[in-house]
Design a protein around this motif. Structure first.
Motif, PDB file in Angstrom:
ATOM      1  N   VAL A 152       0.835  -1.190   0.000  1.00 47.88           N
ATOM      2  CA  VAL A 152       0.000   0.000   0.000  1.00 47.88           C
ATOM      3  C   VAL A 152       0.876   1.248   0.000  1.00 47.88           C
ATOM      4  O   VAL A 152       0.495   2.301  -0.549  1.00 47.88           O
ATOM      5  N   HIS A 182      -4.247  -6.532  -4.861  1.00 49.81           N
ATOM      6  CA  HIS A 182      -4.121  -6.976  -3.471  1.00 49.81           C
ATOM      7  C   HIS A 182      -2.977  -6.183  -2.840  1.00 49.81           C
ATOM      8  O   HIS A 182      -1.807  -6.356  -3.221  1.00 49.81           O
ATOM      9  N   LEU A 183      -3.311  -5.322  -1.898  1.00 47.27           N
ATOM     10  CA  LEU A 183      -2.317  -4.466  -1.266  1.00 47.27           C
ATOM     11  C   LEU A 183      -1.708  -5.146  -0.042  1.00 47.27           C
ATOM     12  O   LEU A 183      -2.421  -5.703   0.797  1.00 47.27           O
ATOM     13  N   PRO A 185      -0.347  -4.703   3.444  1.00 50.47           N
ATOM     14  CA  PRO A 185      -0.589  -3.611   4.400  1.00 50.47           C
ATOM     15  C   PRO A 185       0.689  -3.036   4.985  1.00 50.47           C
ATOM     16  O   PRO A 185       1.760  -3.654   4.941  1.00 50.47           O
ATOM     17  N   SER A 239      -1.004 -10.289   1.610  1.00 55.01           N
ATOM     18  CA  SER A 239      -1.727  -9.090   1.192  1.00 55.01           C
ATOM     19  C   SER A 239      -3.181  -9.116   1.655  1.00 55.01           C
ATOM     20  O   SER A 239      -3.699 -10.140   2.105  1.00 55.01           O
ATOM     21  N   LEU A 240      -3.826  -7.980   1.514  1.00 50.88           N
ATOM     22  CA  LEU A 240      -5.227  -7.856   1.876  1.00 50.88           C
ATOM     23  C   LEU A 240      -6.122  -8.471   0.801  1.00 50.88           C
ATOM     24  O   LEU A 240      -5.760  -8.468  -0.378  1.00 50.88           O
ATOM     25  N   SER A 245      -8.538  -4.228  -0.080  1.00 50.62           N
ATOM     26  CA  SER A 245      -7.564  -3.452  -0.855  1.00 50.62           C
ATOM     27  C   SER A 245      -8.250  -2.290  -1.553  1.00 50.62           C
ATOM     28  O   SER A 245      -7.722  -1.166  -1.591  1.00 50.62           O
TER      29      SER A 245
END
Length: 253
Positions: A152, A182-183, A185, A239-240, A245
């Motif tokens: 992110v 998909h970030l 965090p 990832s989220l 995301s």
């Protein structure tokens, strides 16, 4: 008589360097007669000699690219031509980057900043060409579906104006249904990939794995695929989920 791309590039960089033909010959460890012949277009040097000329003139690969356009009809080196073939043959791409927004998904503003940093001596025309190539590439690969995994911080760490345009640009791509973001965090570090990692699933079902480095792409041999695929899987697991995301991206616009 129309000059070849190689002749034009050689003349341009020799003039910029302020070298006579003899001085260039001395610096590149070639002969004056050869330099004169290449300048006049009565012959084209071999690749090894072009590399010597490029180094002597500080052309940073521009002379090699011009030579390729002259001799092969394309300025792309072999690894890039191979990547183009992979892209066109692929139906799915999993893309993991440890720091930046992936090149395929960079907004024009972010892409321009990246290229300006990487090529500080590039002209405005050169930058515009590079940005156009990068930002239009995914649109040209109209059948390619993408899962992109990146921190992110690659978006939140940008200056405010760039952050908003980049986040909005990503959301636009997600809305097409072709891209899933998909970030990773804040506070989570991707310990696997140290450079952008691309896993292309070809239409034949085969897997092509490519990593991106400062001096070009590396296409990895099949024995490494399991190990590199596991790095991409680990990054995705860290990832989220897509929905979360997207919530993060919306807060950044």
């Amino acid at each position: 008589m129309t000059q070849t791309p190689f002749q034009e590039c050689l003349a341009k960089f020799r003039e910029l360097a302020g070298l006579t033909q003899q001085q260039l010959a001395d610096r590149s460890r070639t002969s004056h007669s050869s330099v004169n012949r290449w300048k006049g277009g009565s012959g084209t040097p071999k690749k090894d000699n072009v590399a010597l000329l490029d180094e002597a003139l500080g052309a940073q690969g521009a002379l090699l690219a011009a030579w390729r356009r002259t001799t092969e009809g394309t300025g792309l080196p072999e690894w890039a031509r191979d990547l183009v073939s992979i892209e066109r043959s692929a139906r799915h791409l999993t893309l993991v980057t440890p720091a930046l927004v992936p090149g395929y998904l960079q907004s024009s503003e972010v892409s321009r900043g990246v290229f300006r940093t990487a090529h500080p001596l590039a002209t405005a025309e050169d930058l515009a060409r590079l940005v156009k190539l990068r930002t239009e590439r995914l649109g040209e690969l109209s059948d390619l579906e993408v899962i992109a995994v990146f921190p992110v911080a690659a978006v939140s760490g940008l200056p405010a104006s760039l952050r908003r345009t980049q986040a909005a640009y990503l959301l636009e791509w997600v809305e097409t249904g072709r891209v899933a973001v998909h970030l990773v965090p804040e506070g989570t570090i991707l310990l696997g990939p140290t450079s952008p990692l691309m896993l292309f699933r070809l239409r034949t079902g085969e897997l092509a794995v490519v990593s991106d480095h400062a001096d070009g792409n590396v296409i990895h041999e099949e024995p490494t695929h399991d190990r590199l695929s596991s790095q991409a899987t680990s990054a995705l697991a860290a990832s989220l989920p897509l929905a979360l995301s997207l919530d993060v991206l919306r807060t950044l616009t």
